[in-house]
Design a protein around this motif. Structure first.
Motif, PDB file in Angstrom:
ATOM      1  N   VAL A  71       0.835  -1.207   0.000  1.00  0.00           N
ATOM      2  CA  VAL A  71       0.000   0.000   0.000  1.00  0.00           C
ATOM      3  C   VAL A  71       0.871   1.259   0.000  1.00  0.00           C
ATOM      4  O   VAL A  71       0.551   2.238  -0.670  1.00  0.00           O
ATOM      5  CB  VAL A  71      -0.965  -0.007   1.206  1.00  0.00           C
ATOM      6  CG1 VAL A  71      -1.748   1.296   1.282  1.00  0.00           C
ATOM      7  CG2 VAL A  71      -1.894  -1.196   1.139  1.00  0.00           C
ATOM      8  N   THR A  72       1.988   1.236   0.699  1.00  0.00           N
ATOM      9  CA  THR A  72       2.851   2.421   0.722  1.00  0.00           C
ATOM     10  C   THR A  72       3.654   2.547  -0.565  1.00  0.00           C
ATOM     11  O   THR A  72       4.036   3.645  -0.957  1.00  0.00           O
ATOM     12  CB  THR A  72       3.816   2.363   1.920  1.00  0.00           C
ATOM     13  OG1 THR A  72       4.580   1.169   1.854  1.00  0.00           O
ATOM     14  CG2 THR A  72       3.066   2.444   3.225  1.00  0.00           C
ATOM     15  N   LEU A  73       3.926   1.429  -1.249  1.00  0.00           N
ATOM     16  CA  LEU A  73       4.683   1.467  -2.507  1.00  0.00           C
ATOM     17  C   LEU A  73       3.788   1.770  -3.716  1.00  0.00           C
ATOM     18  O   LEU A  73       4.291   2.163  -4.769  1.00  0.00           O
ATOM     19  CB  LEU A  73       5.400   0.133  -2.728  1.00  0.00           C
ATOM     20  CG  LEU A  73       6.570  -0.151  -1.808  1.00  0.00           C
ATOM     21  CD1 LEU A  73       7.119  -1.535  -2.089  1.00  0.00           C
ATOM     22  CD2 LEU A  73       7.647   0.890  -2.007  1.00  0.00           C
ATOM     23  N   LEU A  74       2.494   1.585  -3.593  1.00  0.00           N
ATOM     24  CA  LEU A  74       1.578   1.758  -4.725  1.00  0.00           C
ATOM     25  C   LEU A  74       1.643   3.153  -5.357  1.00  0.00           C
ATOM     26  O   LEU A  74       1.715   3.252  -6.590  1.00  0.00           O
ATOM     27  CB  LEU A  74       0.147   1.426  -4.285  1.00  0.00           C
ATOM     28  CG  LEU A  74      -0.885   1.354  -5.402  1.00  0.00           C
ATOM     29  CD1 LEU A  74      -0.525   0.264  -6.396  1.00  0.00           C
ATOM     30  CD2 LEU A  74      -2.265   1.120  -4.830  1.00  0.00           C
ATOM     31  N   PRO A  75       1.654   4.259  -4.617  1.00  0.00           N
ATOM     32  CA  PRO A  75       1.754   5.569  -5.269  1.00  0.00           C
ATOM     33  C   PRO A  75       3.055   5.738  -6.069  1.00  0.00           C
ATOM     34  O   PRO A  75       3.044   6.316  -7.151  1.00  0.00           O
ATOM     35  CB  PRO A  75       1.701   6.567  -4.115  1.00  0.00           C
ATOM     36  CG  PRO A  75       1.046   5.838  -3.006  1.00  0.00           C
ATOM     37  CD  PRO A  75       1.403   4.404  -3.181  1.00  0.00           C
ATOM     38  N   PHE A  76       4.158   5.184  -5.549  1.00  0.00           N
ATOM     39  CA  PHE A  76       5.430   5.282  -6.274  1.00  0.00           C
ATOM     40  C   PHE A  76       5.400   4.458  -7.561  1.00  0.00           C
ATOM     41  O   PHE A  76       5.915   4.882  -8.595  1.00  0.00           O
ATOM     42  CB  PHE A  76       6.592   4.836  -5.379  1.00  0.00           C
ATOM     43  CG  PHE A  76       6.806   5.743  -4.204  1.00  0.00           C
ATOM     44  CD1 PHE A  76       7.245   7.046  -4.394  1.00  0.00           C
ATOM     45  CD2 PHE A  76       6.553   5.293  -2.918  1.00  0.00           C
ATOM     46  CE1 PHE A  76       7.424   7.889  -3.320  1.00  0.00           C
ATOM     47  CE2 PHE A  76       6.733   6.137  -1.839  1.00  0.00           C
ATOM     48  CZ  PHE A  76       7.175   7.433  -2.031  1.00  0.00           C
ATOM     49  N   ILE A  77       4.775   3.310  -7.515  1.00  0.00           N
ATOM     50  CA  ILE A  77       4.663   2.456  -8.711  1.00  0.00           C
ATOM     51  C   ILE A  77       3.810   3.151  -9.768  1.00  0.00           C
ATOM     52  O   ILE A  77       4.150   3.159 -10.950  1.00  0.00           O
ATOM     53  CB  ILE A  77       4.081   1.086  -8.326  1.00  0.00           C
ATOM     54  CG1 ILE A  77       5.081   0.325  -7.441  1.00  0.00           C
ATOM     55  CG2 ILE A  77       3.749   0.273  -9.564  1.00  0.00           C
ATOM     56  CD1 ILE A  77       4.518  -0.936  -6.835  1.00  0.00           C
ATOM     57  N   VAL A  78       2.713   3.757  -9.357  1.00  0.00           N
ATOM     58  CA  VAL A  78       1.841   4.485 -10.296  1.00  0.00           C
ATOM     59  C   VAL A  78       2.584   5.669 -10.898  1.00  0.00           C
ATOM     60  O   VAL A  78       2.499   5.932 -12.101  1.00  0.00           O
ATOM     61  CB  VAL A  78       0.535   4.929  -9.583  1.00  0.00           C
ATOM     62  CG1 VAL A  78      -0.263   5.876 -10.457  1.00  0.00           C
ATOM     63  CG2 VAL A  78      -0.295   3.728  -9.198  1.00  0.00           C
ATOM     64  N   LEU A  79       3.335   6.393 -10.103  1.00  0.00           N
ATOM     65  CA  LEU A  79       4.097   7.546 -10.588  1.00  0.00           C
ATOM     66  C   LEU A  79       5.153   7.118 -11.600  1.00  0.00           C
ATOM     67  O   LEU A  79       5.310   7.752 -12.654  1.00  0.00           O
ATOM     68  CB  LEU A  79       4.738   8.272  -9.404  1.00  0.00           C
ATOM     69  CG  LEU A  79       5.528   9.531  -9.734  1.00  0.00           C
ATOM     70  CD1 LEU A  79       4.595  10.582 -10.319  1.00  0.00           C
ATOM     71  CD2 LEU A  79       6.219  10.060  -8.495  1.00  0.00           C
TER      72      LEU A  79
END
Length: 161
Positions: A4-12
């Motif tokens: 969940v914490t890595l998801l925004p970085f993966i999307v970016l």
């Protein structure tokens, strides 16, 4: 770390990858377009000048901008290579007519309003564009009497003080 914490970085990172991929695709199309230039081609520079290509070199293009005016441009300064029809339409005002034997549209509407006597019937009744709920002609006197008996509206002028 959780997913969940890595998801925004993966999307970016994914969005950045897609943007750079489309930018590279556009750059490659521009390079291909510039490589298609040949002497005699009509071009538009990124500054908006229209000219005809005289000579294409590795990094430069010699163009003819008018009688006796030859200009040397960097290949990257060519914004578009135009088709012959488009170049002639823009520069010389020559329209390429796809339908040479098509009907000519008149400049005014006078020929559209003239009618032939053979096409129109002489017994046609004129069209009445008045209100649909008009009273019959024999009740006109009654309608006038009714209108006279109703109080008249004014523009705000009254005798009251």
């Amino acid at each position: 770390m959780s997913l969940v914490t890595l998801l925004p970085f993966i999307v970016l990172i994914g969005a950045m990858f897609l943007m750079t991929r489309s930018a590279k695709k556009k750059q490659q199309q521009a390079v291909d377009m510039r490589n298609q230039m040949q002497p005699g081609s009509g071009v538009r520079t990124i500054g908006g000048m229209y000219a005809t290509v005289k000579e294409v070199n590795e990094d430069t293009v010699l163009v003819d901008a008018g009688p006796g005016v030859d200009l040397l441009f960097a290949k990257n300064a060519i914004g578009a290579v135009l088709s012959d029809d488009e170049y002639n339409r823009i520069v010389h005002g020559i329209e390429h007519d796809l339908k040479a034997d098509a009907d000519v549209v008149p400049d005014d509407a006078s020929s559209l309003t003239e009618s032939d006597d053979a096409d129109t019937a002489s017994d046609e009744k004129p069209v009445d564009l008045g209100k649909k709920d008009e009273e019959p002609a024999d009740d006109v006197a009654a309608a006038e009497a009714k209108a006279d008996s109703e109080p008249k509206k004014t523009d705000g002028d009254t005798d009251a003080k």
